[in-house]
Design an enzyme around this catalytic site. Structure first.
Site, PDB file in Angstrom:
ATOM      1  N   GLY A 138       0.808  -1.219   0.000  1.00  0.00           N
ATOM      2  CA  GLY A 138       0.000   0.000   0.000  1.00  0.00           C
ATOM      3  C   GLY A 138       0.840   1.269   0.000  1.00  0.00           C
ATOM      4  O   GLY A 138       0.432   2.296  -0.553  1.00  0.00           O
ATOM      5  N   ASP A 155      -6.777  -0.213   6.635  1.00  0.00           N
ATOM      6  CA  ASP A 155      -7.254  -1.345   7.439  1.00  0.00           C
ATOM      7  C   ASP A 155      -6.091  -2.322   7.580  1.00  0.00           C
ATOM      8  O   ASP A 155      -6.068  -3.395   6.979  1.00  0.00           O
ATOM      9  CB  ASP A 155      -8.449  -1.989   6.708  1.00  0.00           C
ATOM     10  CG  ASP A 155      -8.969  -3.227   7.420  1.00  0.00           C
ATOM     11  OD1 ASP A 155      -9.832  -3.922   6.835  1.00  0.00           O
ATOM     12  OD2 ASP A 155      -8.506  -3.505   8.544  1.00  0.00           O
ATOM     13  N   PRO A 162       5.331  -5.809   7.453  1.00  0.00           N
ATOM     14  CA  PRO A 162       5.090  -4.903   6.315  1.00  0.00           C
ATOM     15  C   PRO A 162       4.214  -3.716   6.675  1.00  0.00           C
ATOM     16  O   PRO A 162       4.124  -2.766   5.905  1.00  0.00           O
ATOM     17  CB  PRO A 162       4.396  -5.804   5.293  1.00  0.00           C
ATOM     18  CG  PRO A 162       3.843  -6.956   6.059  1.00  0.00           C
ATOM     19  CD  PRO A 162       4.750  -7.147   7.247  1.00  0.00           C
TER      20      PRO A 162
HETATM   21  N1  SAM Z   1      -8.744  -5.465  11.309  1.00  0.00           N
HETATM   22  C1  SAM Z   1      -7.466  -5.996  11.399  1.00  0.00           C
HETATM   23  C2  SAM Z   1      -6.711  -5.342  12.518  1.00  0.00           C
HETATM   24  O1  SAM Z   1      -7.107  -4.259  12.908  1.00  0.00           O
HETATM   25  O2  SAM Z   1      -5.781  -5.907  13.047  1.00  0.00           O
HETATM   26  C3  SAM Z   1      -6.761  -5.897  10.086  1.00  0.00           C
HETATM   27  C4  SAM Z   1      -7.299  -6.809   9.139  1.00  0.00           C
HETATM   28  S1  SAM Z   1      -6.577  -6.971   7.567  1.00  0.00           S
HETATM   29  C5  SAM Z   1      -6.560  -8.655   7.442  1.00  0.00           C
HETATM   30  C6  SAM Z   1      -4.894  -6.474   7.683  1.00  0.00           C
HETATM   31  C7  SAM Z   1      -4.124  -6.721   6.410  1.00  0.00           C
HETATM   32  O3  SAM Z   1      -3.114  -5.729   6.200  1.00  0.00           O
HETATM   33  C8  SAM Z   1      -3.362  -8.059   6.379  1.00  0.00           C
HETATM   34  O4  SAM Z   1      -3.997  -8.929   5.496  1.00  0.00           O
HETATM   35  C9  SAM Z   1      -1.939  -7.693   5.919  1.00  0.00           C
HETATM   36  O5  SAM Z   1      -1.413  -8.621   4.990  1.00  0.00           O
HETATM   37  C10 SAM Z   1      -2.182  -6.316   5.306  1.00  0.00           C
HETATM   38  N2  SAM Z   1      -0.999  -5.462   5.200  1.00  0.00           N
HETATM   39  C11 SAM Z   1      -0.009  -5.296   6.116  1.00  0.00           C
HETATM   40  N3  SAM Z   1       0.920  -4.432   5.650  1.00  0.00           N
HETATM   41  C12 SAM Z   1       0.502  -4.028   4.407  1.00  0.00           C
HETATM   42  C13 SAM Z   1       1.020  -3.132   3.417  1.00  0.00           C
HETATM   43  N4  SAM Z   1       2.179  -2.474   3.609  1.00  0.00           N
HETATM   44  N5  SAM Z   1       0.316  -2.957   2.274  1.00  0.00           N
HETATM   45  C14 SAM Z   1      -0.854  -3.628   2.056  1.00  0.00           C
HETATM   46  N6  SAM Z   1      -1.399  -4.501   2.958  1.00  0.00           N
HETATM   47  C15 SAM Z   1      -0.723  -4.687   4.111  1.00  0.00           C
END
Ligand code: SAM
Length: 275
Positions: A138, A155, A162
């Protein structure tokens, strides 16, 4: 024999959930991923031993990270969701008839595939026509898309791996440049009980970049401490000035026009964090 899943919510606190069944587990290029069925909260998605979402309480988080922002902006058409691979935020965003494009940028494609298979109630809108899914970081996406989005929803997981960069001042600046001239963003910003210095730092970073910075709260039982925070950075629209009488009926179970107003009323120990 009883099996329990435990998450370390802080160095000195754990939450334990009785497991009925381990439905799926794997190690992806980014993290450990599991779907378990629990007696108290039903099926849940777990990343690196941290609860991401559960069938029983996900509605609170997904309604509060989406509708506050989308009802604050006068005419949100193009929406970006960073992270959110379980699809819950997408499900809520597409409820807004005026939204024309929803772009989901998730770094780990396995989260999306596993959520589609085992959490259909949450991931159900990921294949809607107005939704575009991109597997990417992202941080890179906002750098490559200037002046593009009306609303950006971050989110993410906790600030680990990451996701560390998603809580930085540089990233909030890049988000500012990726937003249109009257755009706004919202991010999940952790617990006022266990992450208060992080929240203070984020509030100070965001208010140094955006004309309007706000913090609001919601109660999510499976998240550390239950009380969870969200930060808004806005170029023009103030969530406190939104005309709640004009809000569309979105068939929600936690969010409502009066909850929109109430969630910004902060107890003194949280107010201290936004000074
Ligand atoms: N509601 C949850 C929480 O508050 O802990 C978050 C849910 S969602 C599944 C979080 C997602 O962010 C994960 O699937 C993870 O792979 C993604 N994520 C982490 N770092 C990221 C980045 N730099 N760019 C895009 N997605 C990312």
């Amino acid at each position: 024999m009883e099996f329990w899943f435990t998450e370390d919510q802080s160095a000195n606190l754990r939450i334990g959930c009785r497991i009925l069944e381990t439905i799926h587990s794997e190690v992806t290029p980014f993290q450990k991923l599991a779907v378990i069925n629990t007696a108290q909260f039903g099926r849940m998605l777990v990343l690196d031993n941290v609860i991401m979402t559960t069938i029983k309480d996900e509605f609170v988080y997904h309604e509060m990270i989406t509708h506050v922002a989308l009802n604050t902006h006068a005419k949100p058409k193009k929406v970006l969701i960073i992270g959110g691979g379980d699809g819950g935020a997408v499900r809520e965003v597409v409820k807004h008839a005026g939204v024309e494009n929803v772009v989901l940028v998730e770094i780990d494609g396995r989260v999306i595939e596993v959520s589609k298979k085992y959490l259909p109630e949450i991931s159900c809108a990921l294949e809607y026509p107005k939704v575009r899914v991109i597997i990417d970081d992202g941080i890179k996406h906002v750098q490559d898309h200037k002046n593009t989005y009306d609303v950006i929803i971050i989110d993410s997981t906790d600030p680990i791996g990451p996701a560390v960069g998603l809580f930085s001042a540089e990233f909030y600046q890049a988000v500012f440049e990726s937003l249109t001239e009257d755009g706004l963003f919202v991010a999940q910003t952790e617990s006022p009980f266990y992450n208060n210095s992080l929240i203070s730092r984020i509030q100070s970073d965001v208010s140094g970049i955006y004309p309007i910075t706000r913090l609001y709260l919601a109660n999510i039982p499976t998240y550390p401490g239950g009380l969870w925070s969200f930060t808004v950075g806005s170029k023009k629209y103030d969530p406190l000035k939104a005309d709640t009488s004009k809000f569309p009926d979105l068939q929600t179970r936690y969010y409502s026009p009066s909850v929109h107003e109430a969630c910004f009323v902060l107890p003194p120990f949280v107010k201290e964090l936004v000074r």
